[in-house]
Design a protein around this motif. Structure first.
Motif, PDB file in Angstrom:
ATOM      1  N   TYR A  90       0.828  -1.210   0.000  1.00 36.43           N
ATOM      2  CA  TYR A  90       0.000   0.000   0.000  1.00 36.43           C
ATOM      3  C   TYR A  90       0.859   1.256   0.000  1.00 36.43           C
ATOM      4  CZ  TYR A  90      -4.400  -2.487   0.620  1.00 36.43           C
ATOM      5  OH  TYR A  90      -5.498  -3.277   0.430  1.00 36.43           O
ATOM      6  N   LEU A  91       2.019   1.191   0.679  1.00 38.06           N
ATOM      7  CA  LEU A  91       2.916   2.337   0.671  1.00 38.06           C
ATOM      8  C   LEU A  91       3.438   2.594  -0.741  1.00 38.06           C
ATOM      9  CD1 LEU A  91       4.596   4.511   2.085  1.00 38.06           C
ATOM     10  CD2 LEU A  91       6.302   2.739   2.605  1.00 38.06           C
ATOM     11  N   ARG A  92       3.815   1.537  -1.440  1.00 36.36           N
ATOM     12  CA  ARG A  92       4.328   1.705  -2.806  1.00 36.36           C
ATOM     13  C   ARG A  92       3.216   2.157  -3.752  1.00 36.36           C
ATOM     14  NH1 ARG A  92       8.299  -2.960  -4.698  1.00 36.36           N
ATOM     15  NH2 ARG A  92       8.759  -1.291  -6.191  1.00 36.36           N
ATOM     16  N   ASP A  93       1.989   1.670  -3.536  1.00 36.12           N
ATOM     17  CA  ASP A  93       0.871   2.155  -4.350  1.00 36.12           C
ATOM     18  C   ASP A  93       0.653   3.654  -4.132  1.00 36.12           C
ATOM     19  OD1 ASP A  93       0.404  -0.238  -5.534  1.00 36.12           O
ATOM     20  OD2 ASP A  93      -1.387  -0.744  -4.381  1.00 36.12           O
ATOM     21  N   PHE A  94       0.841   4.105  -2.898  1.00 34.14           N
ATOM     22  CA  PHE A  94       0.716   5.535  -2.604  1.00 34.14           C
ATOM     23  C   PHE A  94       1.781   6.322  -3.372  1.00 34.14           C
ATOM     24  CE2 PHE A  94       2.070   9.210  -0.081  1.00 34.14           C
ATOM     25  CZ  PHE A  94       0.874   9.903   0.035  1.00 34.14           C
ATOM     26  N   LEU A  95       2.996   5.784  -3.400  1.00 33.92           N
ATOM     27  CA  LEU A  95       4.070   6.463  -4.130  1.00 33.92           C
ATOM     28  C   LEU A  95       3.804   6.456  -5.631  1.00 33.92           C
ATOM     29  CD1 LEU A  95       7.178   5.055  -2.211  1.00 33.92           C
ATOM     30  CD2 LEU A  95       6.075   7.283  -1.924  1.00 33.92           C
ATOM     31  N   ARG A  96       3.237   5.345  -6.141  1.00 27.23           N
ATOM     32  CA  ARG A  96       2.920   5.294  -7.571  1.00 27.23           C
ATOM     33  C   ARG A  96       1.792   6.274  -7.913  1.00 27.23           C
ATOM     34  NH1 ARG A  96       2.883  -0.696  -6.570  1.00 27.23           N
ATOM     35  NH2 ARG A  96       4.962  -1.458  -7.118  1.00 27.23           N
ATOM     36  N   GLU A 101       6.972   6.868  -7.874  1.00 22.66           N
ATOM     37  CA  GLU A 101       7.545   5.594  -8.298  1.00 22.66           C
ATOM     38  C   GLU A 101       6.863   5.183  -9.588  1.00 22.66           C
ATOM     39  OE1 GLU A 101       7.586   0.911  -6.921  1.00 22.66           O
ATOM     40  OE2 GLU A 101       7.629   2.458  -5.375  1.00 22.66           O
ATOM     41  N   LYS A 102       7.636   4.651 -10.510  1.00 25.76           N
ATOM     42  CA  LYS A 102       7.081   4.257 -11.800  1.00 25.76           C
ATOM     43  C   LYS A 102       6.173   3.057 -11.638  1.00 25.76           C
ATOM     44  CE  LYS A 102       8.369   2.833 -16.487  1.00 25.76           C
ATOM     45  NZ  LYS A 102       9.484   2.479 -17.391  1.00 25.76           N
ATOM     46  N   CYS A 103       5.025   3.097 -12.307  1.00 24.50           N
ATOM     47  CA  CYS A 103       4.070   1.984 -12.252  1.00 24.50           C
ATOM     48  C   CYS A 103       4.128   1.222 -13.571  1.00 24.50           C
ATOM     49  CB  CYS A 103       2.655   2.494 -12.005  1.00 24.50           C
ATOM     50  SG  CYS A 103       1.436   1.173 -11.841  1.00 24.50           S
ATOM     51  N   ASN A 104       4.528  -0.033 -13.518  1.00 20.92           N
ATOM     52  CA  ASN A 104       4.673  -0.857 -14.726  1.00 20.92           C
ATOM     53  C   ASN A 104       3.463  -1.750 -14.996  1.00 20.92           C
ATOM     54  OD1 ASN A 104       7.483  -0.175 -15.432  1.00 20.92           O
ATOM     55  ND2 ASN A 104       7.948  -1.126 -13.462  1.00 20.92           N
ATOM     56  N   VAL A 105       2.536  -1.798 -14.076  1.00 21.76           N
ATOM     57  CA  VAL A 105       1.424  -2.721 -14.211  1.00 21.76           C
ATOM     58  C   VAL A 105       0.397  -2.185 -15.205  1.00 21.76           C
ATOM     59  CG1 VAL A 105      -0.038  -1.753 -12.400  1.00 21.76           C
ATOM     60  CG2 VAL A 105      -0.113  -4.213 -12.858  1.00 21.76           C
ATOM     61  N   ALA A 106      -0.346  -3.106 -15.845  1.00 21.80           N
ATOM     62  CA  ALA A 106      -1.383  -2.702 -16.795  1.00 21.80           C
ATOM     63  C   ALA A 106      -2.511  -1.961 -16.075  1.00 21.80           C
ATOM     64  CB  ALA A 106      -1.937  -3.926 -17.513  1.00 21.80           C
ATOM     65  N   GLN A 107      -2.979  -0.885 -16.680  1.00 18.60           N
ATOM     66  CA  GLN A 107      -4.035  -0.075 -16.093  1.00 18.60           C
ATOM     67  C   GLN A 107      -5.052   0.309 -17.160  1.00 18.60           C
ATOM     68  OE1 GLN A 107      -1.612   3.138 -14.479  1.00 18.60           O
ATOM     69  NE2 GLN A 107      -2.016   2.409 -12.399  1.00 18.60           N
ATOM     70  N   ARG A 128       1.234  -7.013  -8.473  1.00 17.48           N
ATOM     71  CA  ARG A 128       2.260  -5.963  -8.600  1.00 17.48           C
ATOM     72  C   ARG A 128       3.119  -5.802  -7.353  1.00 17.48           C
ATOM     73  NH1 ARG A 128      -2.672  -3.027  -8.406  1.00 17.48           N
ATOM     74  NH2 ARG A 128      -2.894  -1.789  -6.495  1.00 17.48           N
ATOM     75  N   ASN A 129       2.625  -6.231  -6.194  1.00 13.47           N
ATOM     76  CA  ASN A 129       3.381  -5.984  -4.964  1.00 13.47           C
ATOM     77  C   ASN A 129       3.963  -7.233  -4.314  1.00 13.47           C
ATOM     78  OD1 ASN A 129       3.000  -3.057  -4.659  1.00 13.47           O
ATOM     79  ND2 ASN A 129       0.842  -3.567  -4.430  1.00 13.47           N
ATOM     80  N   LEU A 130       3.392  -8.406  -4.578  1.00 14.43           N
ATOM     81  CA  LEU A 130       3.904  -9.623  -3.968  1.00 14.43           C
ATOM     82  C   LEU A 130       4.457 -10.585  -5.010  1.00 14.43           C
ATOM     83  CD1 LEU A 130       1.704  -8.444  -1.876  1.00 14.43           C
ATOM     84  CD2 LEU A 130       1.784 -10.705  -0.867  1.00 14.43           C
ATOM     85  N   TYR A 131       3.666 -10.862  -6.038  1.00 15.79           N
ATOM     86  CA  TYR A 131       4.091 -11.824  -7.047  1.00 15.79           C
ATOM     87  C   TYR A 131       5.344 -11.359  -7.775  1.00 15.79           C
ATOM     88  CZ  TYR A 131       4.009 -14.236 -11.572  1.00 15.79           C
ATOM     89  OH  TYR A 131       4.360 -14.931 -12.704  1.00 15.79           O
TER      90      TYR A 131
END
Length: 564
Positions: A90-96, A101-107, A128-131
């Motif tokens: 959740y912290l990294r999602d906040f940064l994205r 932070e760059k977000c590489n996941v499909a949106q 995006r955060n565990l796998y």
């Protein structure tokens, strides 16, 4: 993961106080599970109040499975590990979100925000955060025959596993403990490969049509006749894809007004087929005959919802070997219930055909049962036969019906001729029709490898799941960080293993899965066991609390030391 002592009584367990130095659980009780006289441990951690009675008269041989209880500390630490990863996610999602932070996941695009989302929130979050942290353990390219040993293309990632690039190096002679090559027929030399080459010269690679049009070759007819003899049924039908054999044929067998009773750990192809059928689905606890019988009795007593009319048919769907648990279906008890309540039985033998039974004919052969007691016998050619596709066997009326109504039979392209020949040759070897004992030798070698490997892992202190005779051996890892670490450390020692986590398993029951093969030599297995022992010590994976045999003291034994 922990339960009260009352909830730990399952499958007909007997609980008694410990004495004479036997190790107890924290409440002072030990569990015994048995079909005959030998103790048998069986536990499903997430199931409660599961009391399964067993009719030992239905079994012609001991039936032993082990599902050792997860230690409390390991369960707590596993939850804590996922909790920490979730917080950082959740912290990294906040940064994205704030472009820090760059977000590489499909949106979805901004103009699609009001559409139905393509991705489920939690699964997308998990990906995006565990796998992504351990993604390097999967999809490794293989550049050789996936036999007892294989060659892997080395990959490297410079963006934390979002993308990979080849290093130009090949990792040679990696011991393959992940492929479903139970009888060792995944090979590019020998009788099967030679026969496939000759058939390719005669028929070519593809057919270019469906069976009901211009794609029905004489070799297709030969395959189905051979499968019919092998299974001991009246007729059979072959398909080009194992997954579609389930997902496209179950809808042809059931529909509105029918009821499907499905084991909770059934394969995704069975689940998809049941959903596509449109029939109501009720799930019973894994291999739990009390749960299955309760659903059968309720279905007969209450009938269909609202109208309470009797069900047109009730279909019980089970597997022979469950590929994530290593457990074997309690087929004698399932057949007894099926007969008692006049239901139908659909048996998926994808992993058990060729791998179980004195003649390699699957779980029916393993228990010494009559194939006629199973209404729909399904299996695949992708594991023990080293080929592709699937089959359904049963009464002639059933097969004739599927030829006319199955989407796989009507619309799918016919099986490739060299694939068919691979199946025919390997099946004749198993049946001994090639004039050699090679098939019997491979069956015996697989059984010996399974017994030896399971015993050694258990003696080392690992928690392993499944039946003693199952060539699928799950080794429990539990903690998320150890999923990736185990796979990487084993590969460093030239061992290729499959590590499995959510969503293929419950989120706190991550594991490594070893698949034994008749092609594995004792030296290979010893190498794997030594590596597993070393990695187990490194990662502290030896959670088992089972009593191990005490070493003999020779002349310094207690009997000699305390004699008058």
């Amino acid at each position: 993961m922990t339960e009260s002592s009352a909830n730990k009584l399952l499958n007909g367990d007997a609980c008694h106080r410990t004495s004479n130095g036997k190790r107890s659980s924290k409440n002072g009780f030990v569990k015994n599970h048995c079909v005959f006289q030998q103790p048998q441990k069986y536990r499903r951690p997430r199931e409660k109040n599961q009391n399964v009675t067993r009719n030992s008269s239905l079994y012609k041989k001991p039936f032993s499975e082990s599902f050792e209880e997860t230690p409390l500390l390991v369960a707590v630490l596993t939850y804590m590990g996922y909790g920490i990863l979730t917080v950082f996610g959740y912290l990294r999602d906040f940064l994205r979100y704030w472009s820090m932070e760059k977000c590489n996941v499909a949106q979805e695009k901004e103009k699609q925000k009001d559409f139905v989302p393509l991705y489920q929130d939690f699964e997308n979050f998990y990906t995006r955060n565990l796998y992504m942290r351990i993604r390097d353990n999967w999809n490794r390219p293989i550049c050789s025959v996936p036999g007892a040993k294989m060659d892997l293309v080395e990959r490297a990632s410079h963006d934390y596993n979002w993308t990979f690039e080849d290093t130009g190096r090949v990792v040679k002679d990696v011991i393959n403990m992940g492929s479903y090559n139970y009888l060792g027929f995944a090979e590019n030399t020998g009788a099967c490969a030679d026969a496939a080459i000759e058939v390719t010269k005669k028929y070519g690679l593809g057919v270019g049509s469906t069976r009901c049009e211009m794609g029905n070759l004489d070799i297709h007819e030969e395959l189905e006749q051979l499968v019919t003899r092998f299974l001991g049924v009246e007729s059979s039908l072959a398909f080009g894809m194992g997954f579609a054999t389930n997902s496209m044929n179950i809808p042809a067998l059931t529909g509105k007004g029918c009821l499907i009773l499905s084991d909770e750990l059934n394969h995704a192809s069975l689940v998809l087929g049941a959903r596509l059928s449109g029939s109501p689905i009720r799930v019973f606890k894994h291999n739990n005959m009390i749960s299955l019988e309760k659903l059968l009795r309720d279905a007969i007593a209450h009938g269909q919802p609202r109208t309470h009319r009797p069900w047109k048919k009730i279909l019980i769907v089970v597997e022979g070997i469950y590929s994530m648990e290593g457990s074997i279906v309690r087929l004698p008890e399932v057949i007894a219930l099926k007969k008692r309540y006049k239901a139908y039985l659909y048996l998926d033998e994808a992993h058990s055909i060729g791998a179980l039974g004195p003649n390699g004919k699957g779980v029916v052969d393993y228990f010494g049962l009559d194939p006629k007691d199973v209404d729909i016998m399904m299996g695949t050619f992708t594991k023990s036969f080293g080929a592709a596709g699937g089959y359904i066997g049963g009464k002639k009326e059933l097969i004739d019906y599927l030829r006319r109504h199955s989407h796989s039979a009507l619309y799918a392209t016919s099986m490739s001729p060299p694939v068919i020949q691979q199946i025919i040759t390997s099946m004749k070897i198993i049946m001994g029709e090639d004039g050699t004992t090679l098939g019997a030798d491979r069956l015996r070698q697989l059984s010996e490898n399974t017994t030896y490997f399971r015993k050694r892992l258990s003696e080392m202190g690992f928690i392993i799941y499944g039946n003693d005779d199952s060539p699928v051996i799950p080794l429990m890892l539990y903690m998320p960080a150890k999923i990736g670490a185990f796979g990487r450390e084993m590969l460093k020692r030239n061992i290729g293993t499959v590590v499995v986590g959510f969503p293929a398993t419950p989120i706190i029951e991550s594991r490594a899965r070893f698949c034994l093969s008749a092609a594995h030599t004792r030296e290979m297995l010893d190498t794997v066991l030594d590596a597993a022992n070393e990695v187990g010590d490194l990662l502290q994976l030896k959670y088992s609390r089972r009593e191990q045999p005490r070493p003999s003291l020779g002349w310094m034994s207690e009997e000699n030391l305390f004699q008058d």
